[in-house]
Every structure is written in structure tokens, then in C-alpha cells.
Design a protein around this motif. Structure first.
Motif, PDB file in Angstrom:
ATOM      1  N   MET A 268       0.849  -1.195   0.000  1.00 60.12           N
ATOM      2  CA  MET A 268       0.000   0.000   0.000  1.00 60.12           C
ATOM      3  C   MET A 268       0.886   1.246   0.000  1.00 60.12           C
ATOM      4  N   SER A 269       0.559   2.224  -0.863  1.00 66.05           N
ATOM      5  CA  SER A 269       1.365   3.428  -0.971  1.00 66.05           C
ATOM      6  C   SER A 269       1.113   4.328   0.234  1.00 66.05           C
ATOM      7  N   ARG A 270       1.910   5.375   0.310  1.00 63.82           N
ATOM      8  CA  ARG A 270       1.843   6.253   1.478  1.00 63.82           C
ATOM      9  C   ARG A 270       0.529   7.027   1.534  1.00 63.82           C
ATOM     10  N   ARG A 271      -0.007   7.420   0.364  1.00 69.88           N
ATOM     11  CA  ARG A 271      -1.199   8.264   0.394  1.00 69.88           C
ATOM     12  C   ARG A 271      -2.419   7.524   0.941  1.00 69.88           C
ATOM     13  N   PRO A 272      -2.728   6.299   0.487  1.00 69.29           N
ATOM     14  CA  PRO A 272      -3.852   5.590   1.130  1.00 69.29           C
ATOM     15  C   PRO A 272      -3.643   5.360   2.618  1.00 69.29           C
ATOM     16  N   ILE A 273      -2.402   5.080   3.031  1.00 64.16           N
ATOM     17  CA  ILE A 273      -2.132   4.902   4.456  1.00 64.16           C
ATOM     18  C   ILE A 273      -2.414   6.201   5.201  1.00 64.16           C
ATOM     19  N   SER A 274      -1.956   7.318   4.623  1.00 64.96           N
ATOM     20  CA  SER A 274      -2.203   8.620   5.237  1.00 64.96           C
ATOM     21  C   SER A 274      -3.698   8.902   5.339  1.00 64.96           C
ATOM     22  N   LEU A 275      -4.454   8.564   4.284  1.00 60.79           N
ATOM     23  CA  LEU A 275      -5.893   8.820   4.292  1.00 60.79           C
ATOM     24  C   LEU A 275      -6.593   7.968   5.338  1.00 60.79           C
ATOM     25  N   VAL A 276      -6.234   6.697   5.414  1.00 64.96           N
ATOM     26  CA  VAL A 276      -6.847   5.801   6.401  1.00 64.96           C
ATOM     27  C   VAL A 276      -6.531   6.273   7.815  1.00 64.96           C
ATOM     28  N   LEU A 277      -5.261   6.656   8.042  1.00 64.07           N
ATOM     29  CA  LEU A 277      -4.872   7.139   9.364  1.00 64.07           C
ATOM     30  C   LEU A 277      -5.620   8.420   9.715  1.00 64.07           C
ATOM     31  N   GLY A 278      -5.753   9.321   8.745  1.00 66.23           N
ATOM     32  CA  GLY A 278      -6.463  10.574   8.993  1.00 66.23           C
ATOM     33  C   GLY A 278      -7.931  10.355   9.284  1.00 66.23           C
ATOM     34  N   VAL A 279      -8.581   9.502   8.504  1.00 59.32           N
ATOM     35  CA  VAL A 279      -9.998   9.219   8.736  1.00 59.32           C
ATOM     36  C   VAL A 279     -10.202   8.571  10.104  1.00 59.32           C
ATOM     37  N   ALA A 280      -9.302   7.655  10.468  1.00 61.85           N
ATOM     38  CA  ALA A 280      -9.410   7.001  11.772  1.00 61.85           C
ATOM     39  C   ALA A 280      -9.256   8.018  12.906  1.00 61.85           C
ATOM     40  N   ALA A 281      -8.298   8.948  12.758  1.00 58.55           N
ATOM     41  CA  ALA A 281      -8.094   9.962  13.799  1.00 58.55           C
ATOM     42  C   ALA A 281      -9.308  10.883  13.905  1.00 58.55           C
ATOM     43  N   LEU A 282      -9.879  11.279  12.764  1.00 57.18           N
ATOM     44  CA  LEU A 282     -11.067  12.140  12.801  1.00 57.18           C
ATOM     45  C   LEU A 282     -12.267  11.397  13.368  1.00 57.18           C
ATOM     46  N   ALA A 283     -12.355  10.080  13.095  1.00 53.34           N
ATOM     47  CA  ALA A 283     -13.437   9.290  13.679  1.00 53.34           C
ATOM     48  C   ALA A 283     -13.312   9.232  15.192  1.00 53.34           C
ATOM     49  N   LEU A 284     -12.080   9.096  15.698  1.00 58.74           N
ATOM     50  CA  LEU A 284     -11.864   9.108  17.141  1.00 58.74           C
ATOM     51  C   LEU A 284     -12.231  10.460  17.732  1.00 58.74           C
ATOM     52  N   CYS A 285     -11.910  11.546  16.980  1.00 60.36           N
ATOM     53  CA  CYS A 285     -12.305  12.888  17.435  1.00 60.36           C
ATOM     54  C   CYS A 285     -13.819  12.998  17.528  1.00 60.36           C
ATOM     55  N   ALA A 286     -14.514  12.503  16.501  1.00 58.29           N
ATOM     56  CA  ALA A 286     -15.974  12.569  16.500  1.00 58.29           C
ATOM     57  C   ALA A 286     -16.553  11.765  17.662  1.00 58.29           C
ATOM     58  N   PHE A 287     -15.979  10.603  17.927  1.00 54.87           N
ATOM     59  CA  PHE A 287     -16.448   9.780  19.047  1.00 54.87           C
ATOM     60  C   PHE A 287     -16.212  10.491  20.372  1.00 54.87           C
ATOM     61  N   ALA A 288     -15.014  11.097  20.520  1.00 55.74           N
ATOM     62  CA  ALA A 288     -14.715  11.825  21.756  1.00 55.74           C
ATOM     63  C   ALA A 288     -15.652  13.017  21.916  1.00 55.74           C
ATOM     64  N   GLY A 289     -15.959  13.705  20.806  1.00 55.77           N
ATOM     65  CA  GLY A 289     -16.881  14.831  20.881  1.00 55.77           C
ATOM     66  C   GLY A 289     -18.277  14.402  21.264  1.00 55.77           C
ATOM     67  N   ALA A 290     -18.716  13.241  20.737  1.00 56.38           N
ATOM     68  CA  ALA A 290     -20.047  12.739  21.076  1.00 56.38           C
ATOM     69  C   ALA A 290     -20.135  12.326  22.535  1.00 56.38           C
ATOM     70  N   SER A 291     -19.003  11.953  23.120  1.00 56.71           N
ATOM     71  CA  SER A 291     -19.006  11.537  24.534  1.00 56.71           C
ATOM     72  C   SER A 291     -18.800  12.701  25.497  1.00 56.71           C
ATOM     73  N   GLY A 292     -18.731  13.917  24.972  1.00 56.90           N
ATOM     74  CA  GLY A 292     -18.654  15.086  25.831  1.00 56.90           C
ATOM     75  C   GLY A 292     -17.307  15.754  25.921  1.00 56.90           C
ATOM     76  N   THR A 293     -16.278  15.212  25.250  1.00 56.22           N
ATOM     77  CA  THR A 293     -14.959  15.850  25.267  1.00 56.22           C
ATOM     78  C   THR A 293     -14.909  16.950  24.206  1.00 56.22           C
ATOM     79  N   PRO A 294     -14.532  18.171  24.569  1.00 56.06           N
ATOM     80  CA  PRO A 294     -14.490  19.253  23.576  1.00 56.06           C
ATOM     81  C   PRO A 294     -13.311  19.092  22.626  1.00 56.06           C
TER      82      PRO A 294
END
Length: 352
Positions: free
Chosen positions: A1-27
Motif C-alpha cells: 500500500m502506498s503512502r497516500r492511502p495509508i495517510s488517508l486511512v490514518l487521517g480518517v481514523a483519527a477524525l473518527a476518534l475525534c468525532a467519538f470523543a466529541g459525542a461523549s462530551g470531550t471538547p
């Protein structure tokens, strides 16, 4: 897998964790806003520099070529602005019922008008990016004269929209500092981020080509020094104005950004300016790619951290770097890095 798909997957995963943390009350939205401001600063800072090079007759140089590469980030930044526009009440006091300072502020800071202005800024910048991502026309031609006219108009537009965007996106999130120089400060930070990123791009593209890498490095030395000098002067003048006038609201704004990490940032900024002067002023060093790349990387880190210093203390009462900041930064950078390749190729294909 090239660097760009890895970067995209990592970025989406990090933003998903942010969304989950925001939904649980963390600003997490202040962290996301600061990370997004780092991203949009790269193309927004590249635009006035490109237009200035166009008017000065240096649009065919290595700096202009590298700055054009950054314009591909602008559509991605527009896409990633959507979460900010959907979370205004968690970011801006004027959308949470805070009393406006003036009648004009009450009319200016409304959700619908804020969204329209934000989209207008991006639309103007995209129009300018569409014009100046192409190489310059032959000097003396009618097309070259039209581009010079658009460069003058573009500099005026970026000065106005950049100032308003700094007020809207950054200053109104923590409106304690009522500084008329704030827009200039943010635009200088954007230009510093852009020219440093462009220097790293140019250093990578010219690596291993005898003679060319030295000429490329030398082209970036003076702009980096000038931007650092302007940035340091605006910061110092703004702070001295607040200190000498003894303004309570502005003093509280600075106190929220004090503390061990804030003071470390001040010394880091002074250190980077001194180091850049010592390294880049001597002409024998200015053309050394490794030295320039090191200074450019330090400036990227300094200004990137400064965006968090400007935004996040208003929500925490102090400046500290948290796991939410790290997640948001990884998410925004990862998504932008994953999407950048196709967007950059498409834009360069249209420009050729």
C-alpha cells in the motif's frame, strides 16, 4: 500500500476518534479548528506570495513553482471546513448567546452570515488559485498584462479577505484581544507556513541536482528572513500596546496563553528568529539546502503550534497540548495528505 492511502486511512481514523470523543462530551472542535487553520494557511499564505512574485517578475523561479503546488490543498481545506460550519455553537461565543460588543457585531456575527462569508472567502481564493496555478505568460504579451492586473486585484482581495477571515475564524473564537493588527499577524503566519512548506518541496524536488539545489535554497533565504522579521515585529508591537495601555480584557487574553508551555513558545520563537538570522544571513550559508530545510522545518513547527496557541486557550483557560490536539492534527493532515495527490495532479493537468 502506498503512502497516500495509508495517510488517508490514518487521517480518517483519527477524525473518527475525534468525532467519538466529541459525542461523549470531550471538547474536540477547538482542536479541530486549530488543525484546520494550519491546513488552510498553506494555500492561503501561498496566494499573496505568488501574486507578489508575479508582479516582481519572478514567477518562473523555484519558489513560485513550489508555492503553486500548495494551491492543491485549497479545495481539500474547503471540504474540511464543513465540520467547523456545523459546530459554530461549540466554537464561537456569539453563537452561544454572548452579548455583542456593538450593534455592528450583533449584525455581523450571525450563523448564516458567517457561513456565507466563509464560503465567499474560499470562493475568491479558489478563483485566484485557478488563475495563478498556471505558469506566467510570455513577458510583454497581452496575456501577461492581464495577469499583472489580476495580481494587483488579487493582492487587494487577499488583504481584505485575509483580514476578515482572521477576525471571523480565529479572533472571534476568543474575542478578548481587540487588535487591529490581528489580521496582519495571522496573514504573516500563513505566509511563513507557506514559504517554509514551499522550501521543503523545492529542496526535495531539486535534491541531488548539482548547482540547482544551491540556487533553489538561496531563493528562499531572504523571504524567510523578511517574514520572520515582520512576524516578530507585529507580535512585539501588539504585546507592548496591550502592556502600555493596561487593557484588562487584552491582558486576560495574554494571561490565558501564559504558563510554562506559553513561555517556552516565546523563547522558541525568539530562538528560531536568531538561528535563522545566524544561518541564512551569511551568503555562504544561504545556498545550503540542508541548512535551509532545517530552518524551514522549525518555522513550520513553530507556526503550526502557534495556531493552537491562538485558538485553544480560550476554551481551556491555559495553553496546553492535549491528546485531542494530536488527534485533530493527525486527522486533518492525514486526510489532506491522502487527498492531495489526485487533486494536485488534476490541477497541474489543467494548468499545462
Amino acid at each position: 500500500m502506498s503512502r497516500r492511502p495509508i495517510s488517508l486511512v490514518l487521517g480518517v481514523a483519527a477524525l473518527a476518534l475525534c468525532a467519538f470523543a466529541g459525542a461523549s462530551g470531550t471538547p474536540v472542535m477547538p482542536s479541530y479548528l486549530a488543525a484546520w487553520l494550519v491546513l488552510v494557511a498553506l494555500p492561503a499564505g501561498a496566494l499573496p506570495l505568488l501574486m507578489g512574485l508575479e508582479l516582481a517578475g519572478f514567477s518562473a523561479g523555484p519558489m513560485a513553482a513550489s508555492l503553486r503546488r500548495l494551491l492543491g490543498l485549497l479545495p481539500i481545506a474547503g471540504l474540511l471546513l464543513l465540520p467547523v460550519l456545523l459546530s459554530l455553537d461549540g466554537l464561537y461565543p456569539w453563537d452561544r448567546g454572548a452579548p455583542p460588543r456593538t450593534a455592528f457585531a450583533a449584525a455581523w456575527f450571525t450563523p448564516a452570515f458567517f457561513i456565507l462569508r466563509s464560503l465567499a472567502y474560499l470562493a475568491i481564493w479558489l478563483w485566484l488559485a485557478n488563475t495563478f496555478r498556471r505558469p506566467a505568460a510570455e513577458p510583454g504579451s497581452q496575456a501577461a498584462a492581464r495577469r499583472r492586473g489580476r495580481a494587483v486585484l488579487g493582492l487587494i482581495l487577499t488583504a481584505v479577505t485575509g483580514t476578515l477571515a482572521a477576525e471571523d475564524w480565529v479572533q472571534s473564537a476568543d474575542p478578548g484581544l481587540a487588535s487591529t493588527a490581528f489580521g496582519l499577524l495571522v496573514m504573516t503566519i500563513q505566509a511563513g507556513l507557506a514559504v517554509s512548506a514551499a522550501a521543503l518541496i523545492a529542496a526535495r524536488d531539486s535534491s541531488g541536482r548539482p548547482g540547482r539545489d544551491q540556487r533553489t535554497a538561496a531563493a528562499f533565504a531572504d523571504p524567510i528572513l523578511v517574514l520572520l522579521a515582520i512576524w516578530g515585529f507585529v507580535h512585539a508591537a501588539q504585546y507592548l500596546t496591550v502592556w502600555s495601555a493596561n487593557l484588562p480584557e487584552e491582558a486576560r487574553w495574554y494571561l490565558a496563553r501564559d504558563g510554562a508551555l506559553g513561555r517556552l513558545g516565546v523563547w522558541a520563537g525568539i530562538g528560531v528568529m536568531v538561528l535563522a538570522a545566524l544561518v541564512l544571513v551569511p551568503r555562504r550559508n544561504a545556498g545550503r539546502p540542508a541548512l535551509l530545510a532545517g530552518i524551514a522545518l522549525l518555522i513550520l513547527l513553530l507556526h503550526g503550534a502557534e495556531m493552537f496557541w491562538l485558538v485553544t486557550p480560550g476554551f481551556r483557560g491555559a495553553f496546553r497540548f492535549t491528546w485531542a490536539d494530536a488527534l485533530a492534527l493527525v486527522g486533518v493532515v492525514g486526510v489532506a495528505g491522502g487527498l492531495y495527490g489526485p487533486v494536485d495532479r488534476r490541477l497541474r493537468g489543467r494548468a499545462s
